[in-house]
Design a protein around this motif. Structure first.
Motif, short mmCIF file in Angstrom:
data_model
loop_
_atom_site.label_atom_id
_atom_site.label_comp_id
_atom_site.label_asym_id
_atom_site.label_seq_id
_atom_site.Cartn_x
_atom_site.Cartn_y
_atom_site.Cartn_z
N TYR A 59 -1.45 8.95 54.19
CA TYR A 59 -1.48 9.35 55.77
C TYR A 59 -2.96 9.15 56.26
O TYR A 59 -2.93 9.56 57.34
N TYR A 104 9.52 6.50 56.75
CA TYR A 104 9.12 5.69 57.83
C TYR A 104 10.28 5.66 58.99
O TYR A 104 9.89 5.55 60.22
N SER A 107 2.58 9.57 63.33
CA SER A 107 1.53 9.63 62.19
C SER A 107 2.13 9.28 60.94
O SER A 107 1.37 8.99 59.94
N ILE A 108 3.35 9.14 61.04
CA ILE A 108 3.98 8.75 59.37
C ILE A 108 4.36 7.37 59.68
O ILE A 108 5.54 6.88 59.89
N GLY A 114 1.50 4.55 54.97
CA GLY A 114 1.40 5.91 54.26
C GLY A 114 2.76 6.24 53.41
O GLY A 114 2.78 6.79 52.54
N SER A 115 3.85 5.77 54.23
CA SER A 115 5.21 6.23 53.68
C SER A 115 5.41 5.74 52.25
O SER A 115 5.78 6.24 51.33
N GLY A 169 1.66 13.60 59.09
CA GLY A 169 1.57 12.59 57.89
C GLY A 169 0.68 13.47 56.85
O GLY A 169 1.14 13.64 55.64
N ASN A 205 -5.19 6.42 52.65
CA ASN A 205 -4.14 5.73 51.84
C ASN A 205 -4.92 5.08 50.61
O ASN A 205 -4.72 3.79 50.77
#
Length: 534
Positions: free
Chosen positions: A236, A153, A159-160, A164-165, A80, A239
Motif C-alpha cells: 500500500y 478492495y 488508500s486500500i 495493494g490489496s 492501507g 507495493n
C-alpha cells in the motif's frame, strides 16, 4: 518416465479435497473474515488523519518493530499502510499454521497410519501423493490470496487500492506456499507426523525470532527468514512484488527437493535416524500415565519453553507500554477504564487472557491425543491388557490438568523477568501470578469440553478448537468490535475476574470449576460405555 511418477496425482487431489471439504473452507473463510473485520475496525477506531499519525509515532520503537516488522510510510500513515504494517505478519503466521497442518495431515500422518501403503498398491505413481498435496497447497493458497485481495478492495476503504490489496493477498499466499513446501521437506526427514509438525513449527518460531532480532539489530539476519522477506514489501506504499517472487522461488526449490527425497526413500522411513530406545521399558513407562507422558514429552518441553518466551516477549514491551497505550484509541477501546490503576496494570488482564488461551492449546492437545491414538487403532492393544478405560483416560486428563498451572507459571515468570529489565518500577511477581492463575478454571472448562467430546462424540473433537477460536474472538477482539457482553459470557474466558483491575470473584471461579468437573464426569461415563473405534 516423469509422467509415471505422478500417475493419478489428480485422483489424490480429489481424495484430499474430499477429506478436507470442511477444514479448508473453514480456514479460508476464517482468515479472510478476520482480515476484513480488522480493516473495518481500524476505520472506526482511527477515523481521522491526526489519530492515524499519532499511532504512527507510537510505532517508532524497537519493541513494536520486533513484533510487527520494520515500519514505513510514517509521514502519511494511511489505513492501507496501517494494515500492511500491523496485520500482515500475524496473518501470515496463521496462514503458515494452516499449511503446516494441511501438509502434515496428508503426507507423514497418512503414511504413519498406513494409508499411503494402501494407495501405493493401486496404479498410482510414486510421487502422486506428495505431488497431489503440493497441487492442493497451491490451489488453497492461491484461492486465499484472491479472496483476501478482492475482499480488501471490495471494502472501498480509503488508500486500500486494488494493486495493494492484490499484493497483500499474494504475500499471504506466498508465505503459505513456503511453509507448505518446508513441511513437505520435513516430512521426508522425520519418521513421524509429530516429528514433522514439530520441525515445521520449530522453523516457524525460528523464522519469527530471527526476523525480530534482525529487524531491530542486524538487518542481514532478517534475510535468513522468509517472514523477513514479506514484511519488506511496503504494501500500500511502494507495493514491491519481489518478496512474492523470492518466496515463491524458495517454495519451488524446497518442493523440488522434497519430491526428490520422497522418490529415493523407503516408505515409512525418514532421513533423520531415529534414536534407538532402551531394551526394556521402565516400570513407569509400562503404566498408562508413563506411556502418555513419553508420547508427549517433546511437545510438553517445547510448549513450556514457548510459553516462557511468549510471556517474556510481552514483558519486554512494558517499558514503553504506558506511552504507547495513551496514544492509541484502538488499544484503549479494548481496555476497561478504571480509576486508580495505571494503563499498564489495566493492560495485564488482556495479556493474561491471550496467554491463557494460547496455553489452552497444549493443554487440549495433551487430552485430545487420546482420541488421536484411538483413531490410529493404538488404543485397543492397551485396553486388551489389565488397563481400565477410566485409568487410560485419567492418565491423559491428569497430564492436561497438571500442566495448565505450570504453563501459566512459566508465562507469568517470563513476563515478570523481561518487564523487570525494562521498567523503572517493575510489576510485582505476585500480581502477575494471581492474574495468570485466575484463568485456570476457564482452562479446566475447556478440558471438560474436550473430555466430554472424547467420551461421547470422538469424531467431533474438532469442535473444541472451534470453541477456543470463538473464545479468542469474543474475549480479545470483543472490546474493539463492540461485541455484546453476553457473547463473551458464553466463553469460560469471558467469566474470569480481570485481575488486578477487579477483585477476585471466587463464586465465578467456583462455578466454572464445577462445570469443568461435571463435563469431565459425563465424558468419563461416555468413554467407559461407548464402543472403541477400530
Amino acid at each position: 518416465m516423469w509422467g509415471d511418477l505422478y500417475h493419478n496425482a489428480g485422483r489424490h487431489v480429489q481424495l484430499i479435497l474430499r477429506r478436507d471439504r470442511i477444514r479448508i473452507p473453514v480456514w479460508l473463510i476464517a482468515l479472510t473474515a478476520l482480515t476484513l473485520v480488522v480493516t473495518v475496525a481500524y476505520t472506526q477506531l482511527c477515523p481521522t488523519e491526526q489519530e492515524r499519525q499519532t499511532m504512527a509515532e507510537t510505532m517508532k520503537n524497537p519493541a513494536v518493530t520486533a513484533m510487527f516488522g520494520p515500519g514505513y510510510g510514517f509521514d502519511d500513515y494511511t489505513y492501507g499502510i496501517m494494515m500492511g504494517h500491523q496485520m500482515l505478519l500475524f496473518t501470515a503466521l496463521a496462514v503458515a499454521i494452516m499449511n503446516i497442518l494441511l501438509v502434515t495431515r496428508h503426507t507423514r500422518a497418512d503414511e504413519e497410519a498406513g494409508r499411503i501403503e494402501i494407495l501405493r498398491s493401486l496404479p498410482v505413481g510414486r510421487l502422486s501423493n506428495l505431488g497431489g498435496v503440493g497441487l492442493v497447497a497451491v490451489g488453497v493458497n492461491v484461492l486465499l490470496a484472491v479472496m483476501v485481495g478482492l475482499g480488501l478492495y471490495a471494502l472501498g476503504v480509503e488508500s486500500i487500492d486494488l494493486q495493494g490489496s492484490l499484493l497483500y493477498g499474494a504475500l499471504l499466499g506466498a508465505a503459505g506456499l513456503f511453509f507448505a513446501a518446508i513441511t513437505a521437506l520435513f516430512a521426508q526427514l522425520s519418521e513421524s507426523s509429530r516429528g514433522t509438525a514439530g520441525l515445521a513449527f520449530g522453523f516457524l518460531v525460528f523464522a519469527y525470532l530471527v526476523r525480530a532480532v534482525g529487524d531491530i539489530g542486524n538487518e542481514i539476519l532478517s534475510w535468513i527468514s522468509p517472514l523477513g522477506w514479506i514484511v519488506r514489501s511496503q504494501v500500500y506504499l511502494n507495493n514491491d512484488w519481489w518478496p512474492v517472487l523470492l518466496t515463491a522461488a524458495g517454495s519451488l526449490a524446497l518442493m523440488v527437493l522434497a519430491l526428490y527425497l520422497n522418490s529415493i526413500r523407503d516408505l515409512e522411513a525418514g532421513f533423520l535416524p531415529a534414536r534407538p530406545g532402551r531394551k526394556t521399558a521402565s516400570a513407569f513407562l509400562q503404566s498408562p500415565l508413563g506411556l502418555a507422558l513419553r508420547l508427549q514429552r517433546t511437545g510438553l518441553i517445547t510448549w513450556a519453553v514457548g510459553m516462557f518466551i511468549l510471556g517474556a516477549s510481552y514483558g519486554s514491551v512494558m517499558g514503553d507500554l504506558e506511552a504507547y497505550i495513551e496514544s492509541l484509541d484502538l488499544i484503549q477501546a479494548m481496555l476497561p477504564i478504571v480509576e486508580g490503576f495505571t494503563l499498564t496494570e489495566q493492560f495485564i488482564p488482556m495479556l493474561m487472557a491471550v496467554i491463557s488461551m494460547v496455553a489452552a492449546i497444549p493443554v487440549l492437545l495433551m487430552l485430545l491425543r487420546l482420541a488421536a491414538e484411538e483413531r490410529h487403532s493404538r488404543t485397543e492393544p492397551l485396553l486388551a491388557r489389565a488397563v481400565s478405560r477410566s485409568r487410560l483416560m485419567g492418565s491423559y486428563l491428569a497430564i492436561s490438568v497438571i500442566i495448565s498451572p505450570l504453563l501459566q507459571l512459566l508465562a507469568a515468570t517470563g513476563m515478570w523477568s523481561a518487564a523487570a529489565a525494562v521498567m523503572e518500577e517493575p510489576l510485582p511477581l505476585g500480581m502477575l501470578l494471581n492474574a495468570a492463575m485466575a484463568y485456570l478454571p476457564a482452562m479446566w472448562v475447556m478440558i471438560g469440553v474436550a473430555a466430554l467430546l472424547t467420551g461421547t462424540l470422538p469424531q467431533g473433537t474438532g469442535l473444541t478448537w472451534l470453541y477456543l477460536g470463538y473464545s479468542f474472538f469474543v474475549v480479545y477482539l470483543g472490546g474493539m468490535l463492540q461485541v455484546p457482553s453476553w457473547m463473551a459470557r458464553l466463553s469460560p474466558f469471558g467469566n474470569i475476574p480481570q485481575l488486578p483491575v477487579e477483585d477476585m470473584d471466587l463464586v465465578s471461579l467456583s462455578v466454572l470449576t464445577l462445570i469443568a468437573v461435571a463435563l469431565t464426569v459425563v465424558g468419563f461415563r461416555g468413554y467407559r460405555t461407548r464402543d472403541i473405534q477400530g
